[in-house]
Design a protein around this motif. Structure first.
Motif, PDB file in Angstrom:
ATOM      1  N   ALA A 127     -47.638 -67.972  18.223  1.00 40.51           N
ATOM      2  CA  ALA A 127     -46.196 -67.890  17.966  1.00 40.51           C
ATOM      3  C   ALA A 127     -45.480 -67.070  19.028  1.00 40.51           C
ATOM      4  CB  ALA A 127     -45.949 -67.284  16.581  1.00 40.51           C
ATOM      5  N   ALA A 128     -44.197 -67.409  19.207  1.00 39.36           N
ATOM      6  CA  ALA A 128     -43.337 -66.687  20.145  1.00 39.36           C
ATOM      7  C   ALA A 128     -43.352 -65.195  19.836  1.00 39.36           C
ATOM      8  CB  ALA A 128     -41.916 -67.228  20.048  1.00 39.36           C
ATOM      9  N   GLY A 129     -43.375 -64.385  20.878  1.00 41.64           N
ATOM     10  CA  GLY A 129     -43.460 -62.939  20.707  1.00 41.64           C
ATOM     11  C   GLY A 129     -42.338 -62.363  19.864  1.00 41.64           C
ATOM     12  N   SER A 130     -41.170 -63.005  19.871  1.00 43.94           N
ATOM     13  CA  SER A 130     -40.042 -62.490  19.094  1.00 43.94           C
ATOM     14  C   SER A 130     -40.267 -62.604  17.594  1.00 43.94           C
ATOM     15  CB  SER A 130     -38.753 -63.227  19.483  1.00 43.94           C
ATOM     16  OG  SER A 130     -38.923 -64.631  19.397  1.00 43.94           O
ATOM     17  N   THR A 131     -41.264 -63.397  17.170  1.00 41.76           N
ATOM     18  CA  THR A 131     -41.541 -63.547  15.731  1.00 41.76           C
ATOM     19  C   THR A 131     -42.613 -62.576  15.248  1.00 41.76           C
ATOM     20  OG1 THR A 131     -43.268 -65.238  16.013  1.00 41.76           O
ATOM     21  CG2 THR A 131     -40.990 -66.010  15.886  1.00 41.76           C
ATOM     22  N   ARG A 132     -43.030 -61.665  16.101  1.00 40.84           N
ATOM     23  CA  ARG A 132     -44.154 -60.788  15.774  1.00 40.84           C
ATOM     24  C   ARG A 132     -43.972 -60.078  14.427  1.00 40.84           C
ATOM     25  NH1 ARG A 132     -47.913 -58.544  19.020  1.00 40.84           N
ATOM     26  NH2 ARG A 132     -46.768 -59.296  20.847  1.00 40.84           N
ATOM     27  N   GLY A 133     -42.815 -59.517  14.187  1.00 39.28           N
ATOM     28  CA  GLY A 133     -42.610 -58.766  12.953  1.00 39.28           C
ATOM     29  C   GLY A 133     -42.505 -59.649  11.735  1.00 39.28           C
ATOM     30  N   VAL A 134     -41.641 -60.673  11.811  1.00 41.40           N
ATOM     31  CA  VAL A 134     -41.388 -61.488  10.620  1.00 41.40           C
ATOM     32  C   VAL A 134     -42.581 -62.353  10.260  1.00 41.40           C
ATOM     33  CG1 VAL A 134     -40.315 -63.450  11.840  1.00 41.40           C
ATOM     34  CG2 VAL A 134     -39.670 -62.919   9.473  1.00 41.40           C
TER      35      VAL A 134
ATOM     36  N   GLU B 134     -48.699 -61.750   5.642  1.00 43.47           N
ATOM     37  CA  GLU B 134     -49.203 -60.765   4.682  1.00 43.47           C
ATOM     38  C   GLU B 134     -48.880 -61.189   3.256  1.00 43.47           C
ATOM     39  OE1 GLU B 134     -48.728 -55.989   3.648  1.00 43.47           O
ATOM     40  OE2 GLU B 134     -47.940 -56.807   5.526  1.00 43.47           O
ATOM     41  N   ASP B 135     -47.658 -61.696   3.040  1.00 44.80           N
ATOM     42  CA  ASP B 135     -47.287 -62.206   1.715  1.00 44.80           C
ATOM     43  C   ASP B 135     -48.224 -63.342   1.303  1.00 44.80           C
ATOM     44  OD1 ASP B 135     -45.151 -60.455   1.634  1.00 44.80           O
ATOM     45  OD2 ASP B 135     -43.658 -61.957   2.216  1.00 44.80           O
ATOM     46  N   TYR B 136     -48.485 -64.224   2.234  1.00 40.68           N
ATOM     47  CA  TYR B 136     -49.303 -65.409   1.956  1.00 40.68           C
ATOM     48  C   TYR B 136     -50.748 -65.018   1.657  1.00 40.68           C
ATOM     49  CZ  TYR B 136     -50.704 -70.323   2.485  1.00 40.68           C
ATOM     50  OH  TYR B 136     -51.179 -71.604   2.269  1.00 40.68           O
ATOM     51  N   THR B 137     -51.260 -64.062   2.415  1.00 38.01           N
ATOM     52  CA  THR B 137     -52.621 -63.585   2.171  1.00 38.01           C
ATOM     53  C   THR B 137     -52.724 -62.946   0.796  1.00 38.01           C
ATOM     54  OG1 THR B 137     -53.012 -63.208   4.531  1.00 38.01           O
ATOM     55  CG2 THR B 137     -54.427 -62.017   2.991  1.00 38.01           C
ATOM     56  N   ARG B 138     -51.719 -62.161   0.440  1.00 36.72           N
ATOM     57  CA  ARG B 138     -51.720 -61.500  -0.855  1.00 36.72           C
ATOM     58  C   ARG B 138     -51.748 -62.527  -1.990  1.00 36.72           C
ATOM     59  NH1 ARG B 138     -47.161 -59.075  -0.377  1.00 36.72           N
ATOM     60  NH2 ARG B 138     -48.013 -57.340   0.801  1.00 36.72           N
ATOM     61  N   ALA B 139     -51.063 -63.652  -1.789  1.00 30.12           N
ATOM     62  CA  ALA B 139     -50.962 -64.660  -2.839  1.00 30.12           C
ATOM     63  C   ALA B 139     -52.149 -65.605  -2.886  1.00 30.12           C
ATOM     64  CB  ALA B 139     -49.680 -65.467  -2.662  1.00 30.12           C
ATOM     65  N   THR B 140     -52.736 -65.914  -1.725  1.00 30.08           N
ATOM     66  CA  THR B 140     -53.742 -66.982  -1.669  1.00 30.08           C
ATOM     67  C   THR B 140     -55.118 -66.542  -1.194  1.00 30.08           C
ATOM     68  OG1 THR B 140     -53.260 -67.620   0.621  1.00 30.08           O
ATOM     69  CG2 THR B 140     -51.873 -68.592  -1.112  1.00 30.08           C
ATOM     70  N   GLY B 141     -55.198 -65.404  -0.525  1.00 28.86           N
ATOM     71  CA  GLY B 141     -56.462 -64.986   0.067  1.00 28.86           C
ATOM     72  C   GLY B 141     -56.670 -65.505   1.476  1.00 28.86           C
ATOM     73  N   GLN B 142     -55.789 -66.388   1.952  1.00 23.45           N
ATOM     74  CA  GLN B 142     -55.913 -66.931   3.305  1.00 23.45           C
ATOM     75  C   GLN B 142     -55.737 -65.822   4.344  1.00 23.45           C
ATOM     76  OE1 GLN B 142     -56.357 -70.374   4.639  1.00 23.45           O
ATOM     77  NE2 GLN B 142     -56.847 -68.912   6.254  1.00 23.45           N
ATOM     78  N   ARG B 143     -56.662 -65.769   5.303  1.00 26.98           N
ATOM     79  CA  ARG B 143     -56.584 -64.782   6.376  1.00 26.98           C
ATOM     80  C   ARG B 143     -56.018 -65.444   7.640  1.00 26.98           C
ATOM     81  NH1 ARG B 143     -61.812 -63.638   7.746  1.00 26.98           N
ATOM     82  NH2 ARG B 143     -62.508 -65.489   6.600  1.00 26.98           N
TER      83      ARG B 143
END
Length: 289
Positions: free
Chosen positions: A41-48, A54-63
């Motif tokens: 991903a583009a460097g400008s999206t690093r934070g979002v 992180e939200d997705y991992t918390r919900a699904t376990g996907q790393r």
């Protein structure tokens, strides 16, 4: 085969969204041992994107394995080596090129951004005086590298639009411009350093043309106090331009489970839960083709 993957992904994602499984703190979704998804991903999206993942991992376990950098360089890497399950570019052109070459799905707009100019506070930048200040013969304008990084392409488009406002502006702006970041040979910034502070403190730039978005949540200060006071101005009409981020799934991956996981995450990126994260980092919501 792709249509089947999309149908499966749609059912999985939108069922989870509808039932609230993707809400922060949800723990009911069964955890699976899944290979990390490789997101370029583009460097400008690093934070979002890190926050959304992180939200997705918390919900699904996907790393995830998140790789950020100039989107043009990442595109070349995908074309030569593969290695990405999801690709997010800071423009639509790179994602569209991958699609046209048969290397990716048809892109959609994941997010939108705006162009800003950050300058030393003593310059007194305002939207009204922006172009006059940038045209001063002594002005050092920092930009990213065209071709390698969409940020540099947007800067060049800004120069083109300036010419329509004032004859001769493009030539002067190009003379004042310095391509300082985003290229294959650009200097590597010291750890924890921002491009603006680094080049301002070394007197290699007086202003920097970049995005209005941030790597950190708007209103939350996580950077060290700077010894260089700055002002950031959003580029006003008619100098502004659309900045759309393209989302595509590279098709070089032949593993069915990984492809399904990539589609599920891509669809989640377009869901309300993920899209509401964008304004927190200064982006505008995407929303389609």
């Amino acid at each position: 085969m792709m249509a089947r993957f999309i149908a499966i992904a749609c059912v999985s994602v939108f069922t989870l969204v509808a039932t609230g499984t993707f809400q922060a703190g949800a723990q009911e979704h069964p955890r699976e041992q899944m290979a990390p998804l490789r997101v370029f991903a583009a460097g400008s999206t690093r934070g979002v994107l890190a926050a959304i993942a992180e939200d997705y991992t918390r919900a699904t376990g996907q790393r995830f394995e998140l790789t950020f950098g100039p989107a043009g360089l990442l595109l070349n890497r995908i074309r030569k080596e593969g290695g990405a399950d999801v690709y997010v570019s800071a423009n639509m052109q790179h994602s569209q090129r991958l699609f046209q070459e048969g290397g990716g799905t048809r892109p959609v707009i994941f997010a939108r951004n705006r162009l800003c100019v950050t300058g030393r506070s003593e310059l007194g930048l305002t939207q009204e005086t922006l172009l006059d200040k940038l045209l001063a013969p002594s002005m050092k304008i920092g930009t990213s590298t065209p071709g390698a990084d969409p940020g540099g392409d947007y800067a060049q488009e800004f120069f083109d639009r300036a010419e329509t406002v004032r004859a001769g502006a493009k030539e002067r702006l190009i003379k004042n411009a310095r391509q300082l970041v985003g290229g294959p040979t650009s200097p590597k910034l010291p750890a924890g350093e921002t491009a603006v502070h680094y080049f301002f403190s070394r007197h290699e730039a007086d202003v920097f043309i970049g995005y209005c978005s941030s790597h950190t949540k708007i209103g939350i200060k996580t950077e060290k106090p700077s010894d260089v006071a700055t002002t950031r101005i959003e580029v006003p009409p008619p100098l502004t331009m659309p900045i759309n981020y393209g989302l595509t799934i590279p098709t070089t991956n032949e593993k069915e489970d990984r492809s399904k996981a990539a589609y599920r995450f891509a669809l989640y990126l377009m869901s309300p839960d993920a899209q509401r994260r964008l304004p927190e980092y200064g982006f505008l919501a995407g929303g389609g083709p």
